[in-house]
Write a protein that holds these residues in place. Structure first.
Motif, PDB file in Angstrom:
ATOM      1  N   THR A   5       0.872  -1.175   0.000  1.00  0.00           N
ATOM      2  CA  THR A   5       0.000   0.000   0.000  1.00  0.00           C
ATOM      3  C   THR A   5       0.902   1.216   0.000  1.00  0.00           C
ATOM      4  OG1 THR A   5      -1.736  -1.149   1.220  1.00  0.00           O
ATOM      5  CG2 THR A   5      -1.832   1.249   1.208  1.00  0.00           C
ATOM      6  N   TYR A   6       0.711   2.075  -0.990  1.00  0.00           N
ATOM      7  CA  TYR A   6       1.496   3.301  -1.122  1.00  0.00           C
ATOM      8  C   TYR A   6       0.579   4.499  -0.953  1.00  0.00           C
ATOM      9  CZ  TYR A   6       4.574   0.001  -3.576  1.00  0.00           C
ATOM     10  OH  TYR A   6       5.334  -1.071  -3.930  1.00  0.00           O
ATOM     11  N   LYS A   7       1.094   5.538  -0.288  1.00  0.00           N
ATOM     12  CA  LYS A   7       0.325   6.765  -0.127  1.00  0.00           C
ATOM     13  C   LYS A   7       1.139   7.914  -0.719  1.00  0.00           C
ATOM     14  CE  LYS A   7      -0.465   8.560   4.026  1.00  0.00           C
ATOM     15  NZ  LYS A   7      -1.074   8.773   5.342  1.00  0.00           N
ATOM     16  N   ASN A  46      -3.257   0.212  -3.608  1.00  0.00           N
ATOM     17  CA  ASN A  46      -2.961  -1.156  -3.175  1.00  0.00           C
ATOM     18  C   ASN A  46      -2.568  -1.947  -4.414  1.00  0.00           C
ATOM     19  OD1 ASN A  46      -3.814  -0.886  -0.369  1.00  0.00           O
ATOM     20  ND2 ASN A  46      -5.832  -0.600  -1.246  1.00  0.00           N
ATOM     21  N   THR A  47      -1.362  -2.489  -4.396  1.00  0.00           N
ATOM     22  CA  THR A  47      -0.842  -3.142  -5.595  1.00  0.00           C
ATOM     23  C   THR A  47       0.310  -4.081  -5.252  1.00  0.00           C
ATOM     24  OG1 THR A  47       0.098  -2.713  -7.783  1.00  0.00           O
ATOM     25  CG2 THR A  47       0.763  -1.214  -6.040  1.00  0.00           C
ATOM     26  N   GLY A  48       0.642  -4.914  -6.202  1.00  0.00           N
ATOM     27  CA  GLY A  48       1.832  -5.741  -6.097  1.00  0.00           C
ATOM     28  C   GLY A  48       2.999  -5.128  -6.866  1.00  0.00           C
ATOM     29  N   LEU A  49       2.752  -3.992  -7.508  1.00  0.00           N
ATOM     30  CA  LEU A  49       3.771  -3.322  -8.316  1.00  0.00           C
ATOM     31  C   LEU A  49       4.798  -2.602  -7.438  1.00  0.00           C
ATOM     32  CD1 LEU A  49       1.441  -1.697 -10.992  1.00  0.00           C
ATOM     33  CD2 LEU A  49       2.934  -3.663 -11.325  1.00  0.00           C
ATOM     34  N   PRO A  50       6.010  -2.392  -7.965  1.00  0.00           N
ATOM     35  CA  PRO A  50       7.011  -1.626  -7.215  1.00  0.00           C
ATOM     36  C   PRO A  50       6.584  -0.165  -7.051  1.00  0.00           C
ATOM     37  CG  PRO A  50       8.013  -2.805  -9.062  1.00  0.00           C
ATOM     38  CD  PRO A  50       6.538  -2.913  -9.221  1.00  0.00           C
ATOM     39  N   TYR A  51       7.067   0.465  -5.991  1.00  0.00           N
ATOM     40  CA  TYR A  51       6.769   1.866  -5.686  1.00  0.00           C
ATOM     41  C   TYR A  51       7.058   2.778  -6.879  1.00  0.00           C
ATOM     42  CZ  TYR A  51       7.277   6.437  -3.471  1.00  0.00           C
ATOM     43  OH  TYR A  51       7.167   7.776  -3.163  1.00  0.00           O
ATOM     44  N   GLU A  52       8.248   2.625  -7.470  1.00  0.00           N
ATOM     45  CA  GLU A  52       8.658   3.495  -8.579  1.00  0.00           C
ATOM     46  C   GLU A  52       7.706   3.412  -9.773  1.00  0.00           C
ATOM     47  OE1 GLU A  52      10.998   5.863  -8.870  1.00  0.00           O
ATOM     48  OE2 GLU A  52      11.404   5.565  -6.736  1.00  0.00           O
ATOM     49  N   THR A  53       7.172   2.231 -10.043  1.00  0.00           N
ATOM     50  CA  THR A  53       6.243   2.047 -11.158  1.00  0.00           C
ATOM     51  C   THR A  53       4.976   2.862 -10.936  1.00  0.00           C
ATOM     52  OG1 THR A  53       7.100  -0.184 -11.535  1.00  0.00           O
ATOM     53  CG2 THR A  53       4.935   0.330 -12.484  1.00  0.00           C
ATOM     54  N   VAL A  54       4.429   2.783  -9.731  1.00  0.00           N
ATOM     55  CA  VAL A  54       3.204   3.520  -9.408  1.00  0.00           C
ATOM     56  C   VAL A  54       3.484   5.024  -9.424  1.00  0.00           C
ATOM     57  CG1 VAL A  54       1.378   3.849  -7.699  1.00  0.00           C
ATOM     58  CG2 VAL A  54       2.366   1.579  -8.036  1.00  0.00           C
ATOM     59  N   LEU A  55       4.606   5.432  -8.869  1.00  0.00           N
ATOM     60  CA  LEU A  55       4.993   6.841  -8.859  1.00  0.00           C
ATOM     61  C   LEU A  55       5.068   7.401 -10.277  1.00  0.00           C
ATOM     62  CD1 LEU A  55       6.023   9.367  -7.349  1.00  0.00           C
ATOM     63  CD2 LEU A  55       8.317   8.382  -7.480  1.00  0.00           C
ATOM     64  N   GLU A  56       5.696   6.673 -11.180  1.00  0.00           N
ATOM     65  CA  GLU A  56       5.822   7.126 -12.572  1.00  0.00           C
ATOM     66  C   GLU A  56       4.463   7.236 -13.260  1.00  0.00           C
ATOM     67  OE1 GLU A  56       8.428   8.464 -14.188  1.00  0.00           O
ATOM     68  OE2 GLU A  56       9.305   8.323 -12.179  1.00  0.00           O
ATOM     69  N   ARG A  57       3.557   6.309 -12.981  1.00  0.00           N
ATOM     70  CA  ARG A  57       2.206   6.366 -13.584  1.00  0.00           C
ATOM     71  C   ARG A  57       1.477   7.632 -13.151  1.00  0.00           C
ATOM     72  NH1 ARG A  57       0.923   4.051 -17.987  1.00  0.00           N
ATOM     73  NH2 ARG A  57      -1.214   3.682 -17.374  1.00  0.00           N
ATOM     74  N   ILE A  58       1.612   7.989 -11.891  1.00  0.00           N
ATOM     75  CA  ILE A  58       0.958   9.209 -11.394  1.00  0.00           C
ATOM     76  C   ILE A  58       1.628  10.437 -12.003  1.00  0.00           C
ATOM     77  CG2 ILE A  58       0.465  10.603  -9.342  1.00  0.00           C
ATOM     78  CD1 ILE A  58       0.241   7.920  -7.780  1.00  0.00           C
ATOM     79  N   LYS A  59       2.956  10.442 -12.058  1.00  0.00           N
ATOM     80  CA  LYS A  59       3.688  11.586 -12.616  1.00  0.00           C
ATOM     81  C   LYS A  59       3.369  11.808 -14.089  1.00  0.00           C
ATOM     82  CE  LYS A  59       7.779  12.029  -9.712  1.00  0.00           C
ATOM     83  NZ  LYS A  59       9.246  11.951  -9.714  1.00  0.00           N
ATOM     84  N   LYS A  60       3.087  10.736 -14.832  1.00  0.00           N
ATOM     85  CA  LYS A  60       2.768  10.855 -16.256  1.00  0.00           C
ATOM     86  C   LYS A  60       1.501  11.660 -16.517  1.00  0.00           C
ATOM     87  CE  LYS A  60       5.053   7.101 -18.632  1.00  0.00           C
ATOM     88  NZ  LYS A  60       4.890   5.908 -19.453  1.00  0.00           N
ATOM     89  N   THR A  61       0.655  11.831 -15.489  1.00  0.00           N
ATOM     90  CA  THR A  61      -0.556  12.638 -15.648  1.00  0.00           C
ATOM     91  C   THR A  61      -0.220  14.127 -15.654  1.00  0.00           C
ATOM     92  OG1 THR A  61      -0.998  12.816 -13.263  1.00  0.00           O
ATOM     93  CG2 THR A  61      -1.941  10.908 -14.422  1.00  0.00           C
ATOM     94  N   GLY A  62       1.011  14.475 -15.284  1.00  0.00           N
ATOM     95  CA  GLY A  62       1.424  15.875 -15.226  1.00  0.00           C
ATOM     96  C   GLY A  62       1.201  16.503 -13.862  1.00  0.00           C
ATOM     97  N   LYS A  63       0.688  15.719 -12.920  1.00  0.00           N
ATOM     98  CA  LYS A  63       0.444  16.238 -11.567  1.00  0.00           C
ATOM     99  C   LYS A  63       1.724  16.141 -10.747  1.00  0.00           C
ATOM    100  CE  LYS A  63      -3.429  16.663 -13.156  1.00  0.00           C
ATOM    101  NZ  LYS A  63      -3.260  17.761 -14.054  1.00  0.00           N
ATOM    102  N   VAL A  65       3.842  15.264  -7.671  1.00  0.00           N
ATOM    103  CA  VAL A  65       3.816  14.375  -6.514  1.00  0.00           C
ATOM    104  C   VAL A  65       4.729  15.015  -5.472  1.00  0.00           C
ATOM    105  CG1 VAL A  65       4.308  12.070  -5.637  1.00  0.00           C
ATOM    106  CG2 VAL A  65       3.417  12.354  -7.955  1.00  0.00           C
ATOM    107  N   ILE A  66       4.107  15.520  -4.409  1.00  0.00           N
ATOM    108  CA  ILE A  66       4.852  16.248  -3.370  1.00  0.00           C
ATOM    109  C   ILE A  66       5.623  15.270  -2.492  1.00  0.00           C
ATOM    110  CG2 ILE A  66       4.592  17.777  -1.374  1.00  0.00           C
ATOM    111  CD1 ILE A  66       2.020  18.832  -2.981  1.00  0.00           C
ATOM    112  N   SER A  67       4.987  14.157  -2.135  1.00  0.00           N
ATOM    113  CA  SER A  67       5.670  13.143  -1.328  1.00  0.00           C
ATOM    114  C   SER A  67       4.977  11.804  -1.525  1.00  0.00           C
ATOM    115  CB  SER A  67       5.665  13.527   0.156  1.00  0.00           C
ATOM    116  OG  SER A  67       4.341  13.540   0.656  1.00  0.00           O
ATOM    117  N   GLY A  68       5.658  10.757  -1.110  1.00  0.00           N
ATOM    118  CA  GLY A  68       5.099   9.420  -1.209  1.00  0.00           C
ATOM    119  C   GLY A  68       5.751   8.522  -0.179  1.00  0.00           C
ATOM    120  N   GLU A  69       5.011   7.496   0.239  1.00  0.00           N
ATOM    121  CA  GLU A  69       5.568   6.575   1.219  1.00  0.00           C
ATOM    122  C   GLU A  69       4.919   5.206   1.058  1.00  0.00           C
ATOM    123  OE1 GLU A  69       4.516   7.506   5.284  1.00  0.00           O
ATOM    124  OE2 GLU A  69       2.609   8.345   4.651  1.00  0.00           O
TER     125      GLU A  69
END
Length: 72
Positions: A5-7, A46-63, A65-69
């Motif tokens: 679970t990543y936030k 909630n995912t089985g994917l690595p943190y970096e993969t999810v982070l990149e998907r969110i960043k690709k929207t152009g938004k 990302v201030i922080s993540g954990e």
């Protein structure tokens, strides 16, 4: 695959912003569930994917990302 679970604290200013993040995560294979909160400026995934993969998907929207954990 282990479950994580990543936030993320994501800068979203309108429904279009949160909608873009929602659509990106819906299209991401391996994402089990997620919650996008415009009010809290927060995305919980909630995912089985690595943190970096999810982070990149969110960043690709152009938004911004201030922080993540990793929560779990």
């Amino acid at each position: 695959m282990s479950e994580h679970t990543y936030k993320f604290n994501v800068k979203m200013t309108c429904g279009g912003c949160s909608g873009a993040v929602t659509r990106a995560l819906q299209k991401t294979e391996g994402v089990d569930s997620f919650d996008v909160s415009l009010e809290k400026q927060e995305v919980v995934v909630n995912t089985g994917l690595p943190y970096e993969t999810v982070l990149e998907r969110i960043k690709k929207t152009g938004k911004e990302v201030i922080s993540g954990e990793t929560v779990v």
